[in-house]
Scaffold this motif. Structure first.
Motif, PDB file in Angstrom:
ATOM      1  N   THR A  39       0.850  -1.172   0.000  1.00 52.18           N
ATOM      2  CA  THR A  39       0.000   0.000   0.000  1.00 52.18           C
ATOM      3  C   THR A  39       0.889   1.225   0.000  1.00 52.18           C
ATOM      4  O   THR A  39       1.809   1.320   0.818  1.00 52.18           O
ATOM      5  CB  THR A  39      -0.919   0.031   1.239  1.00 52.18           C
ATOM      6  OG1 THR A  39      -1.699  -1.176   1.267  1.00 52.18           O
ATOM      7  CG2 THR A  39      -1.859   1.211   1.180  1.00 52.18           C
ATOM      8  N   PRO A  42      -0.118   8.280   0.952  1.00 52.34           N
ATOM      9  CA  PRO A  42      -0.607   9.375   0.106  1.00 52.34           C
ATOM     10  C   PRO A  42       0.458  10.447  -0.088  1.00 52.34           C
ATOM     11  O   PRO A  42       1.351  10.623   0.749  1.00 52.34           O
ATOM     12  CB  PRO A  42      -1.798   9.916   0.902  1.00 52.34           C
ATOM     13  CG  PRO A  42      -1.476   9.581   2.319  1.00 52.34           C
ATOM     14  CD  PRO A  42      -0.738   8.272   2.284  1.00 52.34           C
ATOM     15  N   ALA A  60      -3.065   8.992  -4.206  1.00 52.77           N
ATOM     16  CA  ALA A  60      -2.881   7.837  -3.331  1.00 52.77           C
ATOM     17  C   ALA A  60      -3.242   6.590  -4.119  1.00 52.77           C
ATOM     18  O   ALA A  60      -3.430   6.639  -5.347  1.00 52.77           O
ATOM     19  CB  ALA A  60      -3.750   7.967  -2.082  1.00 52.77           C
ATOM     20  N   GLU A  61      -3.349   5.459  -3.435  1.00 51.27           N
ATOM     21  CA  GLU A  61      -3.797   4.243  -4.094  1.00 51.27           C
ATOM     22  C   GLU A  61      -5.216   4.452  -4.644  1.00 51.27           C
ATOM     23  O   GLU A  61      -6.071   5.014  -3.952  1.00 51.27           O
ATOM     24  CB  GLU A  61      -3.815   3.082  -3.093  1.00 51.27           C
ATOM     25  CG  GLU A  61      -2.430   2.560  -2.745  1.00 51.27           C
ATOM     26  CD  GLU A  61      -1.792   1.888  -3.942  1.00 51.27           C
ATOM     27  OE1 GLU A  61      -2.268   0.828  -4.392  1.00 51.27           O
ATOM     28  OE2 GLU A  61      -0.789   2.428  -4.434  1.00 51.27           O
ATOM     29  N   ALA A  64      -8.551   4.067  -2.527  1.00 51.33           N
ATOM     30  CA  ALA A  64      -8.178   3.871  -1.125  1.00 51.33           C
ATOM     31  C   ALA A  64      -8.780   4.982  -0.276  1.00 51.33           C
ATOM     32  O   ALA A  64      -9.144   6.052  -0.770  1.00 51.33           O
ATOM     33  CB  ALA A  64      -6.663   3.871  -0.969  1.00 51.33           C
ATOM     34  N   VAL A  66      -8.120   7.836   2.349  1.00 50.16           N
ATOM     35  CA  VAL A  66      -7.012   8.677   2.787  1.00 50.16           C
ATOM     36  C   VAL A  66      -7.446   9.420   4.052  1.00 50.16           C
ATOM     37  O   VAL A  66      -8.525  10.018   4.083  1.00 50.16           O
ATOM     38  CB  VAL A  66      -6.600   9.680   1.693  1.00 50.16           C
ATOM     39  CG1 VAL A  66      -5.444  10.546   2.172  1.00 50.16           C
ATOM     40  CG2 VAL A  66      -6.220   8.943   0.414  1.00 50.16           C
ATOM     41  N   SER A  79     -12.189   9.241   0.115  1.00 49.33           N
ATOM     42  CA  SER A  79     -11.724   8.134  -0.715  1.00 49.33           C
ATOM     43  C   SER A  79     -11.144   8.667  -2.022  1.00 49.33           C
ATOM     44  O   SER A  79     -11.667   9.622  -2.605  1.00 49.33           O
ATOM     45  CB  SER A  79     -12.870   7.172  -1.016  1.00 49.33           C
ATOM     46  OG  SER A  79     -13.313   6.537   0.164  1.00 49.33           O
ATOM     47  N   GLU A 102      -2.233   9.184   6.021  1.00 48.20           N
ATOM     48  CA  GLU A 102      -2.110   7.739   5.891  1.00 48.20           C
ATOM     49  C   GLU A 102      -3.116   7.238   4.861  1.00 48.20           C
ATOM     50  O   GLU A 102      -4.120   7.883   4.578  1.00 48.20           O
ATOM     51  CB  GLU A 102      -2.324   7.029   7.226  1.00 48.20           C
ATOM     52  CG  GLU A 102      -3.725   7.142   7.780  1.00 48.20           C
ATOM     53  CD  GLU A 102      -3.890   6.391   9.101  1.00 48.20           C
ATOM     54  OE1 GLU A 102      -4.899   5.672   9.246  1.00 48.20           O
ATOM     55  OE2 GLU A 102      -3.012   6.535   9.972  1.00 48.20           O
ATOM     56  N   THR A 103      -2.799   6.083   4.275  1.00 45.40           N
ATOM     57  CA  THR A 103      -3.686   5.428   3.322  1.00 45.40           C
ATOM     58  C   THR A 103      -4.217   4.141   3.941  1.00 45.40           C
ATOM     59  O   THR A 103      -3.464   3.400   4.577  1.00 45.40           O
ATOM     60  CB  THR A 103      -2.947   5.085   2.014  1.00 45.40           C
ATOM     61  OG1 THR A 103      -2.487   6.297   1.409  1.00 45.40           O
ATOM     62  CG2 THR A 103      -3.862   4.377   1.035  1.00 45.40           C
ATOM     63  N   THR A 109      -2.799  -0.445   6.372  1.00 49.27           N
ATOM     64  CA  THR A 109      -2.628   0.984   6.608  1.00 49.27           C
ATOM     65  C   THR A 109      -1.197   1.365   6.271  1.00 49.27           C
ATOM     66  O   THR A 109      -0.258   0.704   6.703  1.00 49.27           O
ATOM     67  CB  THR A 109      -2.923   1.355   8.060  1.00 49.27           C
ATOM     68  OG1 THR A 109      -4.288   1.019   8.363  1.00 49.27           O
ATOM     69  CG2 THR A 109      -2.720   2.843   8.298  1.00 49.27           C
TER      70      THR A 109
END
Length: 249
Positions: A39, A42, A60-61, A64, A66, A79, A102-103, A109
């Motif tokens: 993962t 962000p 970010a992913e 995902a 955030v 999201s 964080e993602t 996480t």
């Protein structure tokens, strides 16, 4: 933090600059997934005011969640879309606000080592603090965006205008030229200095006021025609960051 900043010296000497890009480094996702879950944290690219709120955006992913967390427990989340773009609305703080990105993807996480710092309710500098690396200004900044220090080494950084081929930095009687990266960002190591020091960037003088006072808490003060920040990275190492005012001395 001392080892983190000192470890950048070899890269600076070898490449002539330690460049910082808002885009995360390329990674082999297939290889990482073969070894376990993967993962990406962000990356915050901009902060803009929208009425009484601030909109934090970045990448970010894809799809995902955030999250931006403060030390006081407040959290703001949204999201990412299928392309990985996200926007998070943050209530404008009364004073200063430090957030940890964080993602979240399923049960995974990925906290970012970076910190988003919003000063003076969004009226002051807005920056991404990076342990062991150059601070990234998201607000309007002068030729010198920041000076980071761990008490032994200093790292000057900024962002050049379009078409700028070289940045000239003068400190301690020595002049260094550095080439900005594709985004115009540049960074260069400066010699240690125990107190106030004049740093000239592209012909403009800035007075670095020295280190922030030792403290385990976030400290913010206006000094030396700028803002002096004392903060602690994820590993507990203390770092000092000075952000010159756009108007300058």
């Amino acid at each position: 933090m001392k080892r983190a900043i000192l470890s950048m010296v070899a890269a600076v000497l070898a490449g002539g600059a330690a460049a910082c890009s808002p885009a995360p480094p390329a990674q082999d996702k297939a290889g990482a997934e073969a070894a376990g879950d993967w993962t990406r944290p962000p990356v915050i690219e901009r902060v803009e005011r929208a009425g009484s709120a601030l909109v934090v955006s970045g990448v970010a992913e894809p799809q995902a969640r955030v999250v931006l967390r403060s030390d006081e427990g407040a959290a703001f989340a949204a999201s990412a879309d299928p392309q990985g773009r996200f926007e998070i609305r943050v209530a404008a703080p009364a004073e200063h606000l430090l957030l940890r990105p964080e993602t979240q993807v399923g049960q995974d996480t990925a906290p970012s080592p970076d910190r988003l710092l919003i000063l003076a309710a969004g009226q002051g500098p807005i920056v991404v603090l990076r342990p062991g690396g150059p601070t990234r200004r998201l607000d309007a900044a002068p030729a010198l965006g920041a000076i980071d220090s761990d008490g032994r080494m200093r790292l000057a950084s900024g962002r050049a205008g379009p078409g700028t081929a070289r940045i000239e930095v003068l400190s301690g009687g020595e002049t260094v030229q550095v080439a900005p990266d594709a985004q115009g960002r540049w960074s260069v190591m400066l010699a240690p200095h125990g107190g106030p020091d004049q740093v000239r960037v592209t012909g403009r003088d800035f007075i670095w006021p020295g280190e922030a006072a030792p403290s385990r808490e976030l400290t913010v003060e206006q000094t030396g025609s700028g803002w002096r920040i004392g903060w602690t990275g994820p590993g507990g190492a203390r770092q000092s960051t000075w952000l010159p005012d756009p108007a300058g001395p």
